[in-house]
Design a protein around this motif. Sequence first.
Motif, PDB file in Angstrom:
ATOM      1  N   ALA A   1       0.818  -1.213   0.000  1.00 31.27           N
ATOM      2  CA  ALA A   1       0.000   0.000   0.000  1.00 31.27           C
ATOM      3  C   ALA A   1       0.853   1.266   0.000  1.00 31.27           C
ATOM      4  CB  ALA A   1      -0.937  -0.004   1.212  1.00 31.27           C
ATOM      5  N   GLU A   2       2.033   1.201   0.644  1.00 33.27           N
ATOM      6  CA  GLU A   2       2.854   2.423   0.722  1.00 33.27           C
ATOM      7  C   GLU A   2       3.414   2.798  -0.644  1.00 33.27           C
ATOM      8  OE1 GLU A   2       4.492  -0.445   2.848  1.00 33.27           O
ATOM      9  OE2 GLU A   2       2.408  -0.184   3.445  1.00 33.27           O
ATOM     10  N   SER A   3       3.667   1.791  -1.484  1.00 34.01           N
ATOM     11  CA  SER A   3       4.322   2.107  -2.754  1.00 34.01           C
ATOM     12  C   SER A   3       3.317   2.394  -3.863  1.00 34.01           C
ATOM     13  CB  SER A   3       5.259   0.972  -3.154  1.00 34.01           C
ATOM     14  OG  SER A   3       4.566  -0.246  -3.129  1.00 34.01           O
ATOM     15  N   LEU A   4       2.044   2.539  -3.500  1.00 32.32           N
ATOM     16  CA  LEU A   4       1.028   2.791  -4.537  1.00 32.32           C
ATOM     17  C   LEU A   4       1.317   4.066  -5.310  1.00 32.32           C
ATOM     18  CD1 LEU A   4      -1.774   2.169  -5.799  1.00 32.32           C
ATOM     19  CD2 LEU A   4      -2.735   3.637  -4.055  1.00 32.32           C
TER      20      LEU A   4
ATOM     21  N   THR B   1      -4.679   8.585  -2.157  1.00 28.02           N
ATOM     22  CA  THR B   1      -5.552   8.907  -3.283  1.00 28.02           C
ATOM     23  C   THR B   1      -4.712   9.156  -4.532  1.00 28.02           C
ATOM     24  OG1 THR B   1      -7.142  10.468  -4.122  1.00 28.02           O
ATOM     25  CG2 THR B   1      -5.520  11.329  -2.620  1.00 28.02           C
ATOM     26  N   LEU B   2      -5.332   8.975  -5.689  1.00 30.06           N
ATOM     27  CA  LEU B   2      -4.627   9.243  -6.944  1.00 30.06           C
ATOM     28  C   LEU B   2      -5.170  10.485  -7.633  1.00 30.06           C
ATOM     29  CD1 LEU B   2      -4.208   5.670  -8.479  1.00 30.06           C
ATOM     30  CD2 LEU B   2      -2.653   6.931  -7.036  1.00 30.06           C
ATOM     31  N   VAL B   3      -5.913  11.339  -6.895  1.00 32.76           N
ATOM     32  CA  VAL B   3      -6.509  12.503  -7.557  1.00 32.76           C
ATOM     33  C   VAL B   3      -5.461  13.477  -8.077  1.00 32.76           C
ATOM     34  CG1 VAL B   3      -8.760  12.491  -6.456  1.00 32.76           C
ATOM     35  CG2 VAL B   3      -6.878  13.640  -5.350  1.00 32.76           C
ATOM     36  N   THR B   4      -4.262  13.430  -7.480  1.00 32.58           N
ATOM     37  CA  THR B   4      -3.247  14.340  -7.989  1.00 32.58           C
ATOM     38  C   THR B   4      -2.762  13.898  -9.372  1.00 32.58           C
ATOM     39  OG1 THR B   4      -1.737  13.055  -6.647  1.00 32.58           O
ATOM     40  CG2 THR B   4      -2.384  15.204  -5.798  1.00 32.58           C
TER      41      THR B   4
ATOM     42  N   ALA C   1     -10.104   9.944 -10.801  1.00 35.43           N
ATOM     43  CA  ALA C   1     -10.007   9.118  -9.597  1.00 35.43           C
ATOM     44  C   ALA C   1     -10.957   9.613  -8.518  1.00 35.43           C
ATOM     45  CB  ALA C   1      -8.576   9.136  -9.077  1.00 35.43           C
ATOM     46  N   ARG C   2     -11.248  10.911  -8.526  1.00 33.41           N
ATOM     47  CA  ARG C   2     -12.058  11.523  -7.492  1.00 33.41           C
ATOM     48  C   ARG C   2     -13.413  10.834  -7.327  1.00 33.41           C
ATOM     49  NH1 ARG C   2     -11.098  16.421  -5.322  1.00 33.41           N
ATOM     50  NH2 ARG C   2     -12.908  17.489  -4.466  1.00 33.41           N
ATOM     51  N   TYR C   3     -14.096  10.672  -8.432  1.00 29.85           N
ATOM     52  CA  TYR C   3     -15.438  10.097  -8.398  1.00 29.85           C
ATOM     53  C   TYR C   3     -15.398   8.603  -8.086  1.00 29.85           C
ATOM     54  CZ  TYR C   3     -20.055  11.932  -9.745  1.00 29.85           C
ATOM     55  OH  TYR C   3     -21.313  12.444  -9.744  1.00 29.85           O
ATOM     56  N   MET C   4     -14.459   7.915  -8.706  1.00 27.31           N
ATOM     57  CA  MET C   4     -14.427   6.454  -8.534  1.00 27.31           C
ATOM     58  C   MET C   4     -13.985   6.075  -7.140  1.00 27.31           C
ATOM     59  SD  MET C   4     -13.206   5.140 -12.237  1.00 27.31           S
ATOM     60  CE  MET C   4     -12.509   6.544 -13.059  1.00 27.31           C
ATOM     61  N   GLU C   5     -13.114   6.890  -6.540  1.00 23.94           N
ATOM     62  CA  GLU C   5     -12.707   6.614  -5.158  1.00 23.94           C
ATOM     63  C   GLU C   5     -13.875   6.849  -4.202  1.00 23.94           C
ATOM     64  OE1 GLU C   5      -7.935   7.504  -5.530  1.00 23.94           O
ATOM     65  OE2 GLU C   5      -9.185   8.958  -4.508  1.00 23.94           O
TER      66      GLU C   5
ATOM     67  N   GLY D   1     -15.796   0.932   2.186  1.00 26.41           N
ATOM     68  CA  GLY D   1     -15.211   1.600   3.342  1.00 26.41           C
ATOM     69  C   GLY D   1     -13.710   1.797   3.229  1.00 26.41           C
ATOM     70  N   ILE D   2     -13.175   1.727   2.033  1.00 29.05           N
ATOM     71  CA  ILE D   2     -11.747   2.016   1.851  1.00 29.05           C
ATOM     72  C   ILE D   2     -11.563   3.533   1.957  1.00 29.05           C
ATOM     73  CG2 ILE D   2      -9.770   1.769   0.311  1.00 29.05           C
ATOM     74  CD1 ILE D   2     -10.947  -0.913   1.007  1.00 29.05           C
ATOM     75  N   ARG D   3     -10.602   3.959   2.760  1.00 27.22           N
ATOM     76  CA  ARG D   3     -10.355   5.399   2.883  1.00 27.22           C
ATOM     77  C   ARG D   3      -9.214   5.799   1.959  1.00 27.22           C
ATOM     78  NH1 ARG D   3     -11.630   4.501   8.233  1.00 27.22           N
ATOM     79  NH2 ARG D   3      -9.474   4.102   8.802  1.00 27.22           N
ATOM     80  N   PHE D   4      -9.417   6.882   1.257  1.00 32.10           N
ATOM     81  CA  PHE D   4      -8.394   7.358   0.333  1.00 32.10           C
ATOM     82  C   PHE D   4      -7.783   8.615   0.917  1.00 32.10           C
ATOM     83  CE2 PHE D   4     -11.149   4.669  -2.114  1.00 32.10           C
ATOM     84  CZ  PHE D   4     -10.260   3.952  -2.895  1.00 32.10           C
ATOM     85  N   ARG D   5      -6.577   8.458   1.433  1.00 27.34           N
ATOM     86  CA  ARG D   5      -5.907   9.569   2.117  1.00 27.34           C
ATOM     87  C   ARG D   5      -5.626  10.682   1.110  1.00 27.34           C
ATOM     88  NH1 ARG D   5      -1.353   7.223   3.295  1.00 27.34           N
ATOM     89  NH2 ARG D   5      -2.114   5.987   5.028  1.00 27.34           N
ATOM     90  N   GLY D   6      -6.154  11.872   1.389  1.00 24.27           N
ATOM     91  CA  GLY D   6      -5.893  12.996   0.501  1.00 24.27           C
ATOM     92  C   GLY D   6      -7.067  13.341  -0.389  1.00 24.27           C
ATOM     93  N   ASN D   7      -8.035  12.461  -0.511  1.00 25.50           N
ATOM     94  CA  ASN D   7      -9.235  12.801  -1.272  1.00 25.50           C
ATOM     95  C   ASN D   7     -10.203  13.488  -0.318  1.00 25.50           C
ATOM     96  OD1 ASN D   7     -11.601  12.904  -2.739  1.00 25.50           O
ATOM     97  ND2 ASN D   7     -11.292  10.915  -3.705  1.00 25.50           N
ATOM     98  N   ASP D   8     -10.429  14.784  -0.546  1.00 25.40           N
ATOM     99  CA  ASP D   8     -11.216  15.542   0.428  1.00 25.40           C
ATOM    100  C   ASP D   8     -12.712  15.424   0.176  1.00 25.40           C
ATOM    101  OD1 ASP D   8     -11.287  16.888  -1.898  1.00 25.40           O
ATOM    102  OD2 ASP D   8     -10.574  18.814  -1.132  1.00 25.40           O
ATOM    103  N   ASP D   9     -13.099  14.699  -0.855  1.00 25.86           N
ATOM    104  CA  ASP D   9     -14.524  14.594  -1.179  1.00 25.86           C
ATOM    105  C   ASP D   9     -14.927  13.125  -1.198  1.00 25.86           C
ATOM    106  OD1 ASP D   9     -17.068  14.959  -1.985  1.00 25.86           O
ATOM    107  OD2 ASP D   9     -16.595  15.583  -4.029  1.00 25.86           O
TER     108      ASP D   9
END
Lengths: 139, 409
Positions: free
Chosen positions: A12-15, A76-79, A84-88, A96-104
């Motif tokens: 997960a860290e190297s994603l 998150t991959l939004v950057t 990615a924003r919508y699909m995450e 219930g997966i949390r995407f660190r950095g996706n504020d929405d």
Amino acid sequence: MAHGILVLQIAAESLMPVAGRLKQEFGFDLFLDVTATDWPQRRPRFDVVYHFYSTRDFVRVRLKTRVEEADPTVDTLVTLYGSARYMERECHEMYGIRFRGNDDLRPLLLYEGFVGHPLRKDYPKQREQPLVPYRDVKR
Amino acid sequence: MSLPPLTTLPNPIRPAFTKGLTPGSVIVNIGPSHPATHGTIQIVAEISGERVVRTDVHCGYLHRGFEKECESHTWHTLIPYVDRLNYCSALINDFAYCEAVEKLMGIELTPRCRHLRTLLAEYSRIADHLTCVAAALMEMGAMTAFLYLVTIRDYIYEHIADLTGARVTHSYGRIGGLARDLPDGWLQRLEEILDQMDTFVDRVHGLVDRNRIFIDRTRDVGVIGTTEAINWGFTGPILRSTGAPRDLRKDTPYLSYGELEFEIPVGIKGDNYDRYYVRMREIDESKHMIRQLIDMLQPGPISVDDRRCTLPDKQAVYTEIEALINHFKLIMEGPQVPAGEAYSAHEGANGELGFYLVSVGGGVPWKVHCRSPSFVHMGGVHRMLDGYQLADLVPTFGSINMIGGECDR
């Protein structure tokens, strides 16, 4: 390789670094999909599965990473990809997966106040959560 | 019986913003049930005068738990659910799903099945594009063009009903084949419909292409560039309208597309007009492909001879115990799909339609995930709405062709 698709199993860290390299160096510019798979008997419990497509070389790649039920968090991959924003958001409400950095991460297909994550295997199919309470029908 | 007062009902959504950025701007709510948008979608928009400043798009009003429901059906019995994703071109969904299962099982289709699937996929694509263009034109007031296109679409639906038994949701795909072969005279009628379609589509070109009202409402409205379209996950006609000739039928040929001759129509600017024109040109290309496929069709079996997925001959079921057991096992337990995972993508009418399947062995899927183009497009649609007039929202939304069944699953 699995059924014509290159599969990369990563930590997960190297994603973030791997996804970044896939995009910058290997031209995987189209973010197709993110979803998860629930394996209730396994530790770690969830697979987070990404699909990417290269509009230059016409190939797909699948990224898989495992996360623990106690802390189901990935970056998150939004950057990298706007889509990615919508699909995450969908993956978050369903598994219930949390995407660190996706504020929405508001509910998207479900509604505000929905309790639980319906695509987890321990969520019963028949459970009802009516948003508006049922009315009595007097005959 | 008494209804709770409206103010106490909980709001199903939480808008991303409740206050405007610029002084004097207003937040308006459009939908989820609005006569000018086909499809149940809610848009919360901040408008300054007539200009849209930003939008927050909410979908999900047609969510029915497709993926959850699939996990308690056999690989075969969930095909009717798959039909209801993009209900304008249900056959493409069928074939994309079946191909993903066939990948897992390692099944090679018969040539007749391959050609027939390709033909029907292109036929459905025509119906889908006709629906999209017709609806988009009608929302701009072009009732005549709408009726012309829908007339042809109805011919197509009735014609497919002759083959499959249903007008819209056909449930015609089977793992390893198709439900049944073509009825007599089906191909003759197909030729007739294609000829009639030429007439009607030409009339619409004549009515619309150089029409001042149409051009004013579509040219330079809802513009998106190639790089941005890819960043926001757009595929299909929307990506092609930006000038990128990206089509899975050409890039990663599946079914019989590798043997066909066709072009990929592309737009110039990626605006509403280009999206209209790309769809109209794709109808022509699909027609061209169908004519080639009619010539390629040879008699032969339509389903593979594989007892793991194909039902045995009815006569054999009544007379032989092996065939009876085979039939029983396939119906009660489902086709035994080996453990593994597969992703298969077809060029749907709206873009890349992918199925990601996970099997743990046995007759019931562990997971069925659908990568639906409409859903992904809704994540990027604000790029086409922001900055234009509020009235432009209607033609832009029409040109994207959001299909609720596929978007909300």
